[in-house]
Design an enzyme around this catalytic site. Structure first.
Site, mmCIF file in Angstrom:
data_model
loop_
_atom_site.group_PDB
_atom_site.id
_atom_site.type_symbol
_atom_site.label_atom_id
_atom_site.label_comp_id
_atom_site.label_asym_id
_atom_site.label_seq_id
_atom_site.Cartn_x
_atom_site.Cartn_y
_atom_site.Cartn_z
ATOM 1 N N HIS A 1 -6.632 7.872 5.757
ATOM 2 C CA HIS A 1 -6.010 6.648 5.240
ATOM 3 C C HIS A 1 -6.371 5.520 6.206
ATOM 4 C CE1 HIS A 1 -3.316 3.630 3.791
ATOM 5 N NE2 HIS A 1 -2.743 3.561 4.971
ATOM 6 N N ASP B 1 -3.756 4.122 -1.663
ATOM 7 C CA ASP B 1 -5.193 3.894 -1.855
ATOM 8 C C ASP B 1 -5.602 4.287 -3.276
ATOM 9 O OD1 ASP B 1 -5.507 3.297 1.012
ATOM 10 O OD2 ASP B 1 -5.027 5.413 1.247
HETATM 11 P P1 NAI Z 1 8.375 -1.985 9.674
HETATM 12 O O1 NAI Z 1 8.010 -2.385 11.068
HETATM 13 O O2 NAI Z 1 8.929 -2.975 8.725
HETATM 14 O O3 NAI Z 1 9.425 -0.786 9.743
HETATM 15 C C1 NAI Z 1 9.260 0.305 10.579
HETATM 16 C C2 NAI Z 1 10.646 0.782 10.934
HETATM 17 O O4 NAI Z 1 10.488 1.989 11.675
HETATM 18 C C3 NAI Z 1 11.416 -0.213 11.815
HETATM 19 O O5 NAI Z 1 12.678 -0.475 11.224
HETATM 20 C C4 NAI Z 1 11.555 0.527 13.150
HETATM 21 O O6 NAI Z 1 12.793 0.246 13.786
HETATM 22 C C5 NAI Z 1 11.469 1.975 12.696
HETATM 23 N N1 NAI Z 1 11.045 2.910 13.743
HETATM 24 C C6 NAI Z 1 10.162 2.718 14.755
HETATM 25 N N2 NAI Z 1 10.078 3.833 15.505
HETATM 26 C C7 NAI Z 1 10.892 4.743 14.945
HETATM 27 C C8 NAI Z 1 11.253 6.074 15.280
HETATM 28 N N3 NAI Z 1 10.746 6.689 16.337
HETATM 29 N N4 NAI Z 1 12.136 6.718 14.484
HETATM 30 C C9 NAI Z 1 12.700 6.099 13.413
HETATM 31 N N5 NAI Z 1 12.410 4.826 13.050
HETATM 32 C C10 NAI Z 1 11.522 4.159 13.815
HETATM 33 O O7 NAI Z 1 7.076 -1.274 9.086
HETATM 34 P P2 NAI Z 1 6.767 -0.899 7.560
HETATM 35 O O8 NAI Z 1 6.084 -2.034 6.912
HETATM 36 O O9 NAI Z 1 7.983 -0.321 6.927
HETATM 37 O O10 NAI Z 1 5.658 0.240 7.782
HETATM 38 C C11 NAI Z 1 5.998 1.481 8.353
HETATM 39 C C12 NAI Z 1 4.754 2.298 8.639
HETATM 40 O O11 NAI Z 1 4.077 2.607 7.436
HETATM 41 C C13 NAI Z 1 3.727 1.592 9.536
HETATM 42 O O12 NAI Z 1 3.239 2.541 10.466
HETATM 43 C C14 NAI Z 1 2.636 1.207 8.560
HETATM 44 O O13 NAI Z 1 1.384 1.110 9.207
HETATM 45 C C15 NAI Z 1 2.683 2.389 7.616
HETATM 46 N N6 NAI Z 1 2.062 2.179 6.312
HETATM 47 C C16 NAI Z 1 1.402 3.237 5.766
HETATM 48 C C17 NAI Z 1 0.804 3.138 4.543
HETATM 49 C C18 NAI Z 1 0.066 4.300 3.947
HETATM 50 O O14 NAI Z 1 -0.521 4.113 2.878
HETATM 51 N N7 NAI Z 1 0.031 5.479 4.546
HETATM 52 C C19 NAI Z 1 0.862 1.879 3.773
HETATM 53 C C20 NAI Z 1 1.609 0.840 4.415
HETATM 54 C C21 NAI Z 1 2.178 0.994 5.652
#
Ligand code: NAI
Length: 330
Positions: A189, A161
Site C-alpha cells: 500500500h 486503492d
Molecule cells: P489521525 O492522525 O487523524 O489519527 C490517528 C489517531 O491515532 C490519533 O487520534 C492518535 O492519537 C492515534 N494514535 C497514535 N498512536 C496511537 C497508538 N499507539 N495507539 C492508539 N492510537 C494511537 O490519522 P488518520 O487520518 O486517522 O490516519 C490513521 C492512519 O491511517 C495513518 O497512519 C495513515 O497513514 C493511515 N492510512 C492508511 C490508509 C490505507 O489505505 N491503508 C489510507 C489512509 C490513511
C-alpha cells in the site's frame, strides 16, 4: 439474540476513526440483528476527546450498539480483550522531511505491543486489519509478535486503492462503478502498488478491450491510483479519511461475506510464496472469501509489464522488512 461481536479500533479519535466508528455501530457491516461492542483505543492524552465520541454514539441510538469501552494505548491488553476484530488505525503520521524508513522505525514499536496484546487477550477467532501506515510492514511486525494467531487472520488494507482504481476505470469507460469487477491491488500500500487492470473486467469483458487505450492504462491509470493519496492530501490539506474509513468497512465485508462469482477483493495477506513473492511477507493480492476462509486467487498470468510492476513493489516490501528485521521475533 446473537452474542455481540467485539471490535477494537485503535486511533478511534483520529480522522479515520471518527468516520469509521459510527458506521460500524450502525449495523451496516455485521447486519441489523448482530449486536456490536466497540472498544475505542487511543493514546492517553487523547482519551478525553473520546468522551464526546461516546456521547455521540449513544445519541445515534443504534439498535445494534451493545456497548462502548474507552481504553488507553498503555493498556492494550484490556483494549483488545475478547475482541473478535481488531482494526489497527492508530499510528504516527508521516511529517514533513520524514523518510519512509524513519516512519517504519517510529511506528514499528506500536505494532510490537499491538501483536503482544492481541496474542494475550484477543478472542480465539480474532481477525486483524492493519490500516496505519506503512500498513503491510506494521502488520508483519504485529503478526510476528502474536505467534499463536493463525497467519490467515492478518490483513493490511489495500481496499482504498482498489476502490480508487474501480472508480477511475468506471469514469474512463463511461460506465457505473458496478460494471467494474475483479480489480486486484498487488504488493505494497504505497506508490509502488500495482493496480491490475489486465484482469479487471467491465461489464464482464477485460478492461483493456473496453477502454482500448493501453497507454492510458499503463501510465495515467496506474500513476493516478498510485498517487491518489498524495493528490487528496494536496487538495484537502489532510489525508483521506472518509474514503479510508469506507475502505476499512469494505475490507471487513470482503472478509466475512462470500465474494460474488467473477469478482475479488483486495487486501495484503501473509504470503506462502504465491506468485514468486517471498514467503512470510504481507503482500497485496486479489482475494476471494467463502464467508469464513479467505484465499488468494490462483493461476493468474502476468505479462512482462505487470511482472515488472510487481517486482518493484516486492523489492520495496523486502527492503521495508529488512529495515525492521530486529522487530520480528521468531
Ligand atoms: P489521525 O492522525 O487523524 O489519527 C490517528 C489517531 O491515532 C490519533 O487520534 C492518535 O492519537 C492515534 N494514535 C497514535 N498512536 C496511537 C497508538 N499507539 N495507539 C492508539 N492510537 C494511537 O490519522 P488518520 O487520518 O486517522 O490516519 C490513521 C492512519 O491511517 C495513518 O497512519 C495513515 O497513514 C493511515 N492510512 C492508511 C490508509 C490505507 O489505505 N491503508 C489510507 C489512509 C490513511
Amino acid at each position: 439474540m446473537k452474542a455481540p461481536i467485539r471490535v477494537a479500533i485503535t486511533g478511534a479519535a483520529g480522522n479515520i476513526g471518527y468516520a469509521l466508528t459510527f458506521r460500524l455501530a450502525s449495523g451496516e457491516v455485521f447486519g441489523p440483528d448482530q449486536p456490536v461492542i466497540l472498544n475505542l483505543v487511543e493514546v492517553p492524552p487523547v482519551l478525553k476527546s473520546l468522551d464526546g465520541v461516546e456521547m455521540e454514539l449513544h445519541d445515534c441510538a443504534f439498535d445494534t450498539l451493545a456497548g462502548v469501552k474507552k481504553v488507553g494505548s498503555d493498556n492494550l491488553e484490556e483494549g483488545f480483550g475478547d475482541c473478535n476484530l481488531v482494526l489497527c488505525v492508530g499510528s504516527i503520521p508521516r511529517k514533513e522531511g520524514m523518510e519512509r524508513g524513519d516512519l517504519i522505525r517510529i511506528n514499528g514499536p506500536i505494532f510490537t505491543n499491538t501483536g503482544k496484546a492481541i496474542e494475550k487477550t484477543a478472542a480465539k477467532d480474532v481477525r486483524i486489519v492493519v490500516v496505519g501506515n506503512p500498513c503491510n510492514t506494521n502488520c508483519l511486525i504485529a503478526m510476528h509478535n502474536a505467534p499463536s494467531v493463525p497467519r490467515d487472520r492478518w490483513f493490511a488494507m489495500t481496499m482504498l486503492d482498489e476502490n480508487r482504481a474501480v472508480s477511475q476505470l468506471a469514469q474512463k469507460a463511461g460506465k457505473p462503478v458496478t460494471s467494474v469487477k475483479h480489480v486486484g491491488i498487488w504488493g505494497n500500500h504505497s506508490a509502488t502498488q500495482f493496480p491490475d487492470f489486465y484482469h479487471a473486467t467491465i461489464d464482464g469483458k477485460p478492461a483493456p478491450e473496453v477502454i482500448k487505450d493501453d497507454a492510458w492504462l499503463q501510465n495515467t491509470f496506474v500513476d493516478t491510483v498510485q498517487k491518489r493519496g498524495a493528490a487528496v492530501i494536496k487538495a484537502r490539506g489532510a489525508s483521506s479519511a472518509a474514503s479510508a474509513a469506507n475502505a476499512v468497512l469494505d475490507t471487513v465485508k470482503g472478509i466475512i461475506r462470500p465474494t460474488a462469482s467473477g469478482d475479488c477483493f483486495s487486501a495484503a495477506v501473509y504470503s506462502n510464496g504465491e506468485y514468486g513473492v517471498d514467503k512470510g511477507l504481507i503482500f497485496g493480492y486479489p482475494l476471494t472469501s467463502d464467508g469464513k476462509t479467505v484465499k488468494i486467487i490462483p493461476g493468474l498470468e502476468h505479462n512482462e509489464f505487470a511482472q515488472s510492476k510487481i517486482k518493484v513493489t516486492l523489492d520495496e516490501l523486502k527492503s521495508e522488512r529488512d529495515t525492521i528485521k530486529d522487530l520480528l521475533p521468531g
